[in-house]
Write an enzyme that holds these catalytic residues in place. Structure first.
Site, PDB file in Angstrom:
ATOM      1  N   GLN A  19       0.832  -0.859  -0.069  1.00 10.37           N
ATOM      2  CA  GLN A  19       0.020  -0.098  -0.097  1.00 10.37           C
ATOM      3  C   GLN A  19       0.669   1.017   0.146  1.00 10.37           C
ATOM      4  O   GLN A  19       0.122   2.287  -0.512  1.00 10.37           O
ATOM      5  CB  GLN A  19      -0.600  -0.002   1.243  1.00 10.37           C
ATOM      6  CG  GLN A  19       0.153   0.400   2.955  1.00 10.37           C
ATOM      7  CD  GLN A  19      -1.193   0.013   3.652  1.00 10.37           C
ATOM      8  OE1 GLN A  19      -1.480  -1.300   3.641  1.00 10.37           O
ATOM      9  NE2 GLN A  19      -2.109   1.178   4.288  1.00 10.37           N
ATOM     10  N   CYS A  25      -4.760   0.872   3.417  1.00  8.03           N
ATOM     11  CA  CYS A  25      -5.917  -1.508   4.255  1.00  8.03           C
ATOM     12  C   CYS A  25      -6.913  -1.855   3.838  1.00  8.03           C
ATOM     13  O   CYS A  25      -7.156  -2.940   3.284  1.00  8.03           O
ATOM     14  CB  CYS A  25      -4.605  -1.353   5.657  1.00  8.03           C
ATOM     15  SG  CYS A  25      -5.640   0.081   6.730  1.00  8.03           S
ATOM     16  N   HIS A 162      -6.029  -1.386  11.759  1.00  8.86           N
ATOM     17  CA  HIS A 162      -5.546  -1.476  10.526  1.00  8.86           C
ATOM     18  C   HIS A 162      -6.787  -3.040  10.133  1.00  8.86           C
ATOM     19  O   HIS A 162      -6.919  -3.692  10.563  1.00  8.86           O
ATOM     20  CB  HIS A 162      -4.332  -2.651  10.624  1.00  8.86           C
ATOM     21  CG  HIS A 162      -3.473  -2.525   9.758  1.00  8.86           C
ATOM     22  ND1 HIS A 162      -3.528  -2.143   8.629  1.00  8.86           N
ATOM     23  CD2 HIS A 162      -3.082  -3.955   9.382  1.00  8.86           C
ATOM     24  CE1 HIS A 162      -2.672  -2.834   7.607  1.00  8.86           C
ATOM     25  NE2 HIS A 162      -2.073  -3.917   8.390  1.00  8.86           N
TER      26      HIS A 162
END
Lengths: 214, 75
Positions: A19, A25, A162
């Protein structure tokens, strides 16, 4: 349940991505899940456009952050077809949403499942086998320094920051663990993967679990 | 460039990361078999704040608890 299961063994998982400095994410994890679900349905395993989700999921904030659930909600509500990654390339920054003719190739979802599996990780293992790789959120603060092995400490549940993709599990050793694909490139962790202990909701891995149906 | 303030900052973050590794790898918590190992990687010259700001951008969502509704669904 089998003692070990990994969708990678069946060639239904696309390679680890990077990324870069984009906080996308959430898009990487759900697109990875859709790619696998599409292949499990009997189609070719193809890399789909993460950039399209970053640019177009209007309830999210592109490279400044987003949520796996709101992105799935958007995909389900609009029935948008995800283009191939090669046709809508990743740029590591939020851009203008591009539209394609309806006749062009694309993969849309027909529904999605999203649940909290804390206290029910065995059921979660069953869902992984039934539905395909699972997009999950985790507390990944300590992952800044992760090199390998099974994470059993140093992260919390209920503090997700995340998003990643669970591709399998392994219960053959002393410590059962989830096999988790990250989106920080192959030089991070175990060739881009991280192992997380099963059974204690380590890092909050069971708090927000989702899978797209294609 | 060599000797720049930015390089000094990066060196400081790197040294701080080594202190974190000592704590994270402490034998009290990592005595179990196959326990995670922490050390130098591509993020070692970032401060924890920078790391969070760049890489930890997933928003938390509360979801309903999974209830196994029927054997049919599980199958």
């Amino acid at each position: 349940l089998p003692a070990r299961f990994d969708w990678r063994d069946k060639k239904f998982v696309t390679p680890v991505r990077n990324q870069l400095s984009c906080g996308g994410c959430w898009a990487f994890s759900i697109v990875g899940g859709i790619e696998s679900a599409y292949a499990i349905k009997g189609n070719l395993l193809e890399e789909l456009s993460v950039q399209q989700v970053i640019d177009c999921s209007y309830e999210d904030h592109g490279c400044n952050g987003g949520s796996t659930i709101s992105a799935l909600h958007w995909l389900n509500k609009t029935r948008v077809k995800l283009a191939r990654a090669s046709e809508y390339k990743f740029k590591a920054q939020t851009g203008i949403c591009h539209y394609f003719p309806s006749s062009d190739f694309g993969v849309s979802i027909r529904d999605y499942k999203a649940y909290n599996f804390s206290g029910a990780e065995e059921q979660m293992m069953m869902q992984l086998i039934n539905l395909g790789p699972l997009a999950v959120t985790v507390d990944a603060v300590s992952w800044q320094d992760y090199l390998g092995g099974i994470i059993q400490h140093h992260c919390s549940s209920g503090e997700a920051n995340h998003a990643v993709l669970i591709t399998g599990f392994d219960t053959t050793g002393d410590i059962p663990y989830w096999i988790v694909q990250n989106s920080w490139g192959t030089t991070w962790g175990i060739d881009g993967y991280v192992y997380i202990k099963i059974g204690e909701n380590v890092c909050g891995i069971a708090d927000t679990v989702s899978a797209a149906l294609v | 460039s060599l000797g720049s303030l930015e390089l000094q900052r990066r060196e400081r973050f790197f040294q701080e990361s080594i202190q974190r590794h000592v704590y994270l790898n402490s034998p009290v918590l990592s005595h179990e078999n196959n326990s995670a190992i922490y050390g130098i990687n591509q993020f070692s010259d970032l401060s924890p704040e920078e790391f969070k700001a760049i890489y930890l951008q997933s928003k938390a969502v509360k979801l309903p608890e999974y209830v196994k509704t029927s054997t049919k669904e599980a199958v």
